[in-house]
Design a protein around this motif. Structure first.
Motif, PDB file in Angstrom:
ATOM      1  N   ARG A   1       0.839  -1.104   0.032  1.00  0.00           N
ATOM      2  CA  ARG A   1       0.093   0.001  -0.011  1.00  0.00           C
ATOM      3  C   ARG A   1       0.750   1.284   0.038  1.00  0.00           C
ATOM      4  N   MET A   2       0.876   1.980  -0.990  1.00  0.00           N
ATOM      5  CA  MET A   2       1.574   3.381  -1.210  1.00  0.00           C
ATOM      6  C   MET A   2       0.588   4.498  -0.626  1.00  0.00           C
ATOM      7  N   GLY A   3       1.616   5.670   0.125  1.00  0.00           N
ATOM      8  CA  GLY A   3       0.591   6.743   0.559  1.00  0.00           C
ATOM      9  C   GLY A   3       1.615   7.751   0.740  1.00  0.00           C
ATOM     10  N   TRP A   4       0.692   8.905   1.289  1.00  0.00           N
ATOM     11  CA  TRP A   4       1.546  10.099   1.530  1.00  0.00           C
ATOM     12  C   TRP A   4       1.189  10.492   2.872  1.00  0.00           C
ATOM     13  N   TYR A   5       1.982  10.797   3.792  1.00  0.00           N
ATOM     14  CA  TYR A   5       1.598  11.364   5.155  1.00  0.00           C
ATOM     15  C   TYR A   5       2.308  12.964   5.104  1.00  0.00           C
ATOM     16  N   ARG A   6       1.906  13.740   6.223  1.00  0.00           N
ATOM     17  CA  ARG A   6       2.726  14.829   6.301  1.00  0.00           C
ATOM     18  C   ARG A   6       2.781  15.401   7.760  1.00  0.00           C
ATOM     19  N   GLN A   7       3.888  16.220   8.012  1.00  0.00           N
ATOM     20  CA  GLN A   7       4.159  16.783   9.257  1.00  0.00           C
ATOM     21  C   GLN A   7       4.395  18.138   9.310  1.00  0.00           C
ATOM     22  N   ALA A   8       3.374  18.780  10.040  1.00  0.00           N
ATOM     23  CA  ALA A   8       3.525  20.226  10.194  1.00  0.00           C
ATOM     24  C   ALA A   8       4.334  20.640  11.397  1.00  0.00           C
ATOM     25  N   PRO A   9       4.875  21.817  11.622  1.00  0.00           N
ATOM     26  CA  PRO A   9       5.785  22.025  12.641  1.00  0.00           C
ATOM     27  C   PRO A   9       4.887  21.928  14.109  1.00  0.00           C
ATOM     28  N   GLY A  10       5.518  21.385  14.782  1.00  0.00           N
ATOM     29  CA  GLY A  10       4.954  21.153  16.160  1.00  0.00           C
ATOM     30  C   GLY A  10       3.698  20.151  16.216  1.00  0.00           C
ATOM     31  N   LYS A  11       3.237  19.403  15.153  1.00  0.00           N
ATOM     32  CA  LYS A  11       2.607  18.410  15.037  1.00  0.00           C
ATOM     33  C   LYS A  11       2.938  17.031  14.696  1.00  0.00           C
ATOM     34  N   GLN A  12       2.003  16.181  14.899  1.00  0.00           N
ATOM     35  CA  GLN A  12       2.297  14.599  14.750  1.00  0.00           C
ATOM     36  C   GLN A  12       2.071  14.596  13.302  1.00  0.00           C
ATOM     37  N   ARG A  13       2.757  13.480  12.717  1.00  0.00           N
ATOM     38  CA  ARG A  13       2.853  13.075  11.371  1.00  0.00           C
ATOM     39  C   ARG A  13       1.198  12.594  11.328  1.00  0.00           C
ATOM     40  N   GLU A  14       0.748  12.969  10.135  1.00  0.00           N
ATOM     41  CA  GLU A  14      -0.715  12.353   9.836  1.00  0.00           C
ATOM     42  C   GLU A  14      -0.845  11.741   8.422  1.00  0.00           C
ATOM     43  N   LEU A  15      -1.746  10.643   8.339  1.00  0.00           N
ATOM     44  CA  LEU A  15      -2.073  10.340   6.943  1.00  0.00           C
ATOM     45  C   LEU A  15      -2.884  11.436   6.335  1.00  0.00           C
ATOM     46  N   VAL A  16      -2.436  11.473   4.838  1.00  0.00           N
ATOM     47  CA  VAL A  16      -3.041  12.352   3.747  1.00  0.00           C
ATOM     48  C   VAL A  16      -4.171  11.385   2.825  1.00  0.00           C
ATOM     49  N   ALA A  17      -3.336  10.539   2.474  1.00  0.00           N
ATOM     50  CA  ALA A  17      -4.049   9.430   1.531  1.00  0.00           C
ATOM     51  C   ALA A  17      -3.237   8.397   1.199  1.00  0.00           C
ATOM     52  N   ASP A  18      -3.676   7.136   0.825  1.00  0.00           N
ATOM     53  CA  ASP A  18      -2.965   6.057   0.437  1.00  0.00           C
ATOM     54  C   ASP A  18      -3.822   5.458  -0.413  1.00  0.00           C
ATOM     55  N   ILE A  19      -3.080   4.522  -1.298  1.00  0.00           N
ATOM     56  CA  ILE A  19      -3.801   3.599  -2.346  1.00  0.00           C
ATOM     57  C   ILE A  19      -3.302   2.239  -2.293  1.00  0.00           C
ATOM     58  N   THR A  20      -4.063   1.416  -2.457  1.00  0.00           N
ATOM     59  CA  THR A  20      -3.637  -0.206  -2.734  1.00  0.00           C
ATOM     60  C   THR A  20      -3.078  -0.458  -4.077  1.00  0.00           C
ATOM     61  N   SER A  21      -2.565  -1.501  -4.262  1.00  0.00           N
ATOM     62  CA  SER A  21      -2.140  -1.927  -5.637  1.00  0.00           C
ATOM     63  C   SER A  21      -3.374  -2.173  -6.708  1.00  0.00           C
ATOM     64  N   ASP A  22      -4.662  -2.464  -5.859  1.00  0.00           N
ATOM     65  CA  ASP A  22      -5.756  -2.293  -6.893  1.00  0.00           C
ATOM     66  C   ASP A  22      -6.571  -1.129  -6.931  1.00  0.00           C
ATOM     67  N   HIS A  23      -5.822  -0.007  -6.582  1.00  0.00           N
ATOM     68  CA  HIS A  23      -6.113   1.284  -6.832  1.00  0.00           C
ATOM     69  C   HIS A  23      -7.430   1.821  -5.889  1.00  0.00           C
ATOM     70  N   VAL A  24      -7.382   0.888  -4.802  1.00  0.00           N
ATOM     71  CA  VAL A  24      -8.596   1.381  -3.771  1.00  0.00           C
ATOM     72  C   VAL A  24      -7.837   2.515  -2.975  1.00  0.00           C
ATOM     73  N   THR A  25      -8.387   3.451  -2.774  1.00  0.00           N
ATOM     74  CA  THR A  25      -7.974   4.942  -2.194  1.00  0.00           C
ATOM     75  C   THR A  25      -8.688   5.162  -0.905  1.00  0.00           C
ATOM     76  N   ASN A  26      -7.851   6.055  -0.186  1.00  0.00           N
ATOM     77  CA  ASN A  26      -8.447   6.503   1.378  1.00  0.00           C
ATOM     78  C   ASN A  26      -7.833   7.764   1.637  1.00  0.00           C
ATOM     79  N   TYR A  27      -8.668   8.676   1.982  1.00  0.00           N
ATOM     80  CA  TYR A  27      -8.158  10.238   2.178  1.00  0.00           C
ATOM     81  C   TYR A  27      -8.585  10.680   3.577  1.00  0.00           C
ATOM     82  N   ALA A  28      -7.706  11.295   4.077  1.00  0.00           N
ATOM     83  CA  ALA A  28      -7.902  12.248   5.315  1.00  0.00           C
ATOM     84  C   ALA A  28      -9.179  13.203   4.987  1.00  0.00           C
ATOM     85  N   ASP A  29     -10.006  13.402   5.950  1.00  0.00           N
ATOM     86  CA  ASP A  29     -11.307  14.383   5.789  1.00  0.00           C
ATOM     87  C   ASP A  29     -10.907  15.757   5.276  1.00  0.00           C
TER      88      ASP A  29
END
Length: 118
Positions: free
Chosen positions: A33-61
């Motif tokens: 599963r491939m994805g993107w996370y982000r971390q802003a200064p002073g904040k925890q790393r959070e999931l932005v979006a990810d995608i399975t090899s079958d192209h099923v996607t998931n997004y942060a609200d």
């Protein structure tokens, strides 16, 4: 040796767009599963979006309707198209690859800075 190499970050005005890319080597990305996370200064790393090899996607609200994650399995590359960017999207964005069967087998890229000015 596993490498995830991000590119495409930069400085953009609010309302603008950026496209991030992450090229993987040393792994068979069809098993991850491939994805993107982000971390802003002073904040925890959070999931932005990810995608399975079958192209099923998931997004942060917070990014639904603005960001689109996609992947090209032949090129072992995952993308993040970011539209309607907001100052609160400013962060270091990290590419992640997580094994589809063993979640503890995971790899990270070095990160790419995205800065959105108001």
């Amino acid at each position: 040796q596993v490498q995830l190499v991000e590119s495409g970050g930069g400085l953009v005005q609010a309302g603008g767009s950026l496209r991030l890319s992450c090229a993987a080597s040393g792994i068979s990305t069809s098993n991850f599963r491939m994805g993107w996370y982000r971390q802003a200064p002073g904040k925890q790393r959070e999931l932005v979006a990810d995608i399975t090899s079958d192209h099923v996607t998931n997004y942060a609200d917070s990014v639904k309707g603005r960001f689109t994650v996609s992947r090209d399995n032949a090129k072992k590359t995952v993308y993040l198209q970011m539209n309607s960017l907001k100052p609160e999207d400013t962060a270091v964005y990290y590419c992640n690859a997580k094994n589809r069967w063993v979640a503890t087998i995971a790899y990270w890229g070095q990160g790419t800075q995205v800065t959105v000015s108001s």
